[in-house]
Motif scaffolding. Structure first.
Motif, short mmCIF file in Angstrom:
data_model
loop_
_atom_site.label_atom_id
_atom_site.label_comp_id
_atom_site.label_asym_id
_atom_site.label_seq_id
_atom_site.Cartn_x
_atom_site.Cartn_y
_atom_site.Cartn_z
N ILE A 45 0.93 -1.07 0.01
CA ILE A 45 -0.08 0.03 -0.01
C ILE A 45 0.87 1.26 -0.11
N HIS A 46 1.83 1.23 0.89
CA HIS A 46 2.76 2.23 0.91
C HIS A 46 3.40 2.61 -0.45
N GLU A 49 0.92 4.03 -2.95
CA GLU A 49 0.56 5.28 -2.76
C GLU A 49 1.51 6.21 -3.16
N VAL A 52 1.49 6.58 -6.87
CA VAL A 52 0.31 7.35 -7.50
C VAL A 52 0.88 8.88 -7.48
N GLN A 53 1.22 9.13 -6.38
CA GLN A 53 1.51 10.55 -6.01
C GLN A 53 2.87 11.01 -7.14
#
Lengths: 176, 742
Positions: A45-46, A49, A52-53
């Motif tokens: 997940i980290h 994320e 995506v950023q």
């Protein structure tokens, strides 16, 4: 806000020029798809994320190379996939993470236990198999495209895909 | 056909697994598909395989999108506002080389002690693989042997953090020699900002003149607002002044290896190795190398220790019969002290006292003697007071030459709690370290503790509190962005405001004290600060606010239990008082919020961090740190004299374990062969890891030598350079955050 299924040329042009609003609109429309593929490729997940950023932070500059052949979705996804593959952080030795896959609307959801189990099983695949499986069976890339992305032969990509499926079938059968 | 034959025929007819996959994918020709369909009618095993492949395909197609954090857009926007940039690959670039591959081609090679480092190699890229692609660029110079007055062209290939910049700046810190001696002393560093222009494709160029008298120029690269800095992972790019023959000047090498600019220890060690190779007859060069060797590896490298002893013996024999030189005496004395040759150290000290009793090293040795003579087992204040006249006499007799004597004198006056001595030694100490605001703050704070010096101390604090936030201030370290610098300044301001507030309280100005301490307490979380604020608030008449501050202190797990009663006594309340209950009810959440407000997030690539355990087994740091909140402590010595309090560490480890977390310590030195036995002898039960390749040190060392850190369950650093007294609360705070948003 522009219709979800169409990304206007204006919006892209504005984002290219550095418009924060246009970038936010694009984010709202396309980030979930980027997140989906990043999460399944990295099983983190980290990391997903971060990817995506990073993709949207770099998007204004990257849009200088967008020539509007094919859809914007596909173009963006290719960039996200390339970036996710580049950004693998020790993925070869990383343990698989548990991924929460509970959908928002349970009433319309497919069989939840199967989905959760399948997501976990995908996350636990060896990274070389997981990458091919996600790109082919989940994201719809062809063997040739996958071979090009990963700098491997198409035959190798196919073998990995079949092995991934065998792993997943075994995992799902054990979970029943 | 026999049954066996039928079976064999059947076996021969089974399609391969790949074919069945193609069948499910619809990738067979019509004829092939018909044959497989016919086979499936009669073959249960193959039918089961196809069914399960089809089920997998169906389930895969039915996968819904995993939920994405609703805060992700806001986080991206925040990074964008901070100036974060990312260089993305092209969508159709099939020949794109991964950044990691580029970085690994450029790594600096290790150097043997007897081989001179190639000057060009000194300027090539180093830095760790994981960051090189986005944060560390490459830099080269038009000349590798610059001389004073030369104009040097800088060429910098920018990393992706500077992707949107059209101009960058090489921020150059320059060092001039003040006095050459056993210790190279330099003037206060000067800063120059060299503008570099964009040549396209991420290449920037600028020109820099190496001023006459500058021995060393150390640089980092930043953008105009200094919101992003490339410090080459804190190893910087360094330019040394050379002579007409193209050799680096001896003083330049010595300054470079002396720790100026807080470069990494390994960088200093490499420079010291280079110096010895270039100047093998220099005692100072060998001494410096021995010192850095001791810092990095202690005495575990027997071959190095033997080499240093042999060199010392050679120098000793040569200098004994040479023309007396106080400088040579001093250097031999220090070299002998560093490698533990007590006999030779005493010999050369005696020679130094004979040849020049006012040499800085002779004076310093006498200062050390004074401290040693009066250090008793009780460290009683009266004993230290007796030492003050001797130290004052030393200062007047030439001790002012040595900055270290100023430090000793100041420390002595603190231990003696003597205001009169403090009034003399405080300014001397500040003058010895004029560029450090922390030194000035320490002296100002110590002044406020004495009635006769309080007003002076408060004035000093008020002057220090004047804002200094220009991007051009030379006080900002090379590796720090303006935001980082402002943050560190904020911490210092908090400390200064606290000192001022406490002084105002003693000075019977409770309202001013309360207001000042409120300002001090606005940032972060500091128990003594909150306690002082509670006291001041109570004395100013605001009991309710005081109660909330006391409750906050009481809520911290490090606060001893009896504190609650002390607070209630101050308030004049009982523990059942509804106002106290109300203050207690909100304290934990307030404390949590404060603790988390001080957290950071520094990704740590724990998967690629290899360490060893006490038995010498190699393991990945990820295997020990992932999935638990981990407090990491550096600096353990496997001896009774460890700088880390072993008893306290064990208590902390036990407490963290009870909370479901863990403590991991890194040993300071290389792993001795009997590490396992030593740990058992010392009664150490917490986890000790060894970092012989200094991987962990490099990974954690962002702002200085690592000490205490708190990692979340993903392995990211959330509290860096923490306080041992705070780590338990910090771990607790991290445990309250849902893992998805960390």
């Amino acid at each position: 806000m522009p219709p979800r299924s169409v990304t206007s040329t204006d919006l892209i042009a504005q984002a290219r020029s550095g418009s924060a609003d246009a970038l936010s609109h694009l984010f709202t429309q396309h980030a979930p798809a980027v997140y989906r593929v990043a999460l399944r490729l990295t099983a983190s997940i980290h990391d997903a994320e971060d990817i995506v950023q990073d993709v949207f932070l770099g998007l204004p500059h990257a849009l200088r190379g967008y020539q509007e052949h094919g859809t914007f979705d596909a173009w963006l996804k290719r960039i996200a996939v390339r970036y996710a593959l580049m950004s693998k952080r020790g993925a070869d030795r990383r343990e698989a993470r548990e991924i929460s896959a509970a959908p928002d609307d349970a009433s319309n959801a497919p069989d939840i236990p199967t989905q959760l189990t399948l997501e976990r099983a995908i996350a636990q695949l060896p990274v070389s198999l997981r990458t091919v499986f996600v790109l082919h069976d989940v994201e719809g890339y062809s063997n040739q495209e996958i071979a090009s992305l990963l700098s491997i032969r198409a035959g190798t990509a196919q073998v990995r895909l079949f092995r991934a499926r065998a792993h997943l079938r075994a995992a799902l059968e054990q979970s029943v | 056909m026999s049954n066996m034959g039928f079976l064999i025929d059947r076996l021969r007819m089974h399609p391969r697994a790949a074919t069945l996959n193609h069948y499910v994918d619809g990738a067979l020709s019509p004829g092939q598909r018909r044959r497989i369909s016919t086979h499936l009618l009669a073959c249960r095993a193959c039918r089961a395989t196809v069914d399960s492949l089809a089920a997998l395909q169906s389930a895969t197609r039915a996968l819904s999108d995993p939920p994405m954090s609703p805060t992700l857009l806001a986080r991206m926007q925040e990074r964008r506002l901070r100036g974060d940039n990312v260089l993305l690959p092209r969508a159709d670039d099939s020949s794109h080389t991964t950044p990691l591959a580029l970085a690994s081609n450029s790594r600096v090679a290790a150097v043997a002690a007897t081989v001179m480092i190639a000057v060009v190699g000194f300027f090539t890229l180093s830095g760790n693989n994981a960051s090189a692609s986005t944060r560390v660029g490459t830099m080269s110079f038009s000349t590798s042997t610059p001389r004073a007055g030369d104009t040097i062209t800088i060429v910098y290939q920018a990393p992706s953090i500077f992707a949107r910049e059209h101009a960058l700046f090489a921020r150059v810190r320059m060092y001039r020699l003040l006095a050459s001696g056993v210790q190279q002393r330099t003037t206060a560093p000067e800063i120059q900002r060299v503008r570099m222009h964009d040549d396209g494709d991420g290449r920037f160029t600028g020109q820099f003149v190496l001023p006459v008298g500058v021995m060393m120029a150390r640089m980092a690269v930043e953008n105009e607002q200094a919101s992003q800095v490339d410090s080459r992972a804190r190893s910087y790019w360094t330019m040394l002044a050379h002579d007409a023959k193209g050799q680096p000047l001896f003083d330049a090498l010595m300054i470079a290896s002396a720790g100026s600019g807080s470069a990494q220890w390994e960088t200093l060690h490499k420079t010291a190795t280079r110096t010895v190779a270039a100047f093998p007859d220099s005692i100072a060069a060998w001494h410096q190398l021995a010192f850095l060797e001791h810092v990095l590896r202690g005495e575990t490298d027997r071959a190095a220790q033997a080499q240093f002893a042999e060199r010392l013996a050679t120098f000793d024999a040569k200098i004994r019969v040479a023309v007396p030189s106080a400088e040579a005496d001093a250097r031999l004395m220090r070299f002998a002290q560093t490698i533990g040759d007590t006999q030779r150290a005493q010999f050369w000290r005696a020679r130094l006292e004979r040849d020049d009793p006012r040499h800085p090293q002779a004076v310093l040795a006498r200062a050390v003697d004074i401290i040693g003579r009066y250090r008793g087992t009780s460290m009683a204040t009266d004993r230290w007071r007796e030492a003050l006249p001797a130290m004052e006499a030393l200062w007047n007799d030439g001790g002012y030459i040595s900055d270290n004597v100023a430090t000793f004198g100041y420390q002595l006056s603190m231990w003696a709690n003597d205001a009169d001595a403090l009034s003399r030694w405080g300014p001397r100490y500040i003058a010895s370290d004029s560029s450090s605001m922390w030194t000035a703050y320490a002296v100002a704070q110590s002044f406020t503790r004495h009635a006769s010096l309080r007003a002076q101390g408060m004035d000093m604090l008020r002057r220090l509190l004047q804002p200094v936030d220009s991007v051009h201030t030379p006080l900002r370290p090379l590796a720090q962005t303006v935001a980082d610098f402002t943050r560190s300044r904020a911490e210092l301001r908090g400390s200064m405001l606290q000192a001022l507030g406490e002084a105002l309280l003693v000075d019977r100005q409770p309202v001013a004290a309360r207001d000042t301490l409120r300002l001090a307490g606005q940032h972060g979380w500091n128990l003594t600060r909150f306690r002082s604020l509670a006291d001041a608030t109570l004395r100013s008449g605001d009991t309710a606010s005081a109660a909330r501050a006391y409750a906050l202190v009481a809520a911290d797990p490090e606060t001893p239990k009896p504190f609650e009663q002390v607070a209630l006594n101050h308030l004049g309340w009982s523990s059942r008082d509804a106002r106290w209950k109300a203050a207690q009810a909100i304290a934990p959440d307030t404390l949590l919020a404060r603790v988390l407000s001080t957290s950071t997030r520094l990704p740590l690539d724990i998967d690629s961090l290899d360490v060893t355990d006490a038995t010498g087994r190699r393991l990945s740091f990820a295997s020990v740190a992932r999935n638990r909140i981990t407090v990491v402590a550096f600096g353990l010595e496997l001896s009774e004299r460890s700088p880390l309090d072993l008893v306290r560490m064990q208590e902390l480890s036990d407490a963290l374990q009870r909370d479901g977390h863990q403590l991991i310590t890194f040993a300071l030195r290389d792993r001795p062969a009997d590490a396992d036995r030593k740990l058992k002898t010392l009664g150490i039960r917490f986890r000790v890891l060894f970092d012989d390749a200094h991987n962990a040190q490099r990974a954690f060392e962002a702002n200085g030598f690592p000490m205490y850190f708190v990692l979340d369950a993903n392995g990211d650093i959330r509290f860096a350079y923490s306080d041992l007294g705070k780590v338990r609360m910090q771990a607790h705070a991290l445990a309250t955050i849902p893992r998805e948003v960390r």
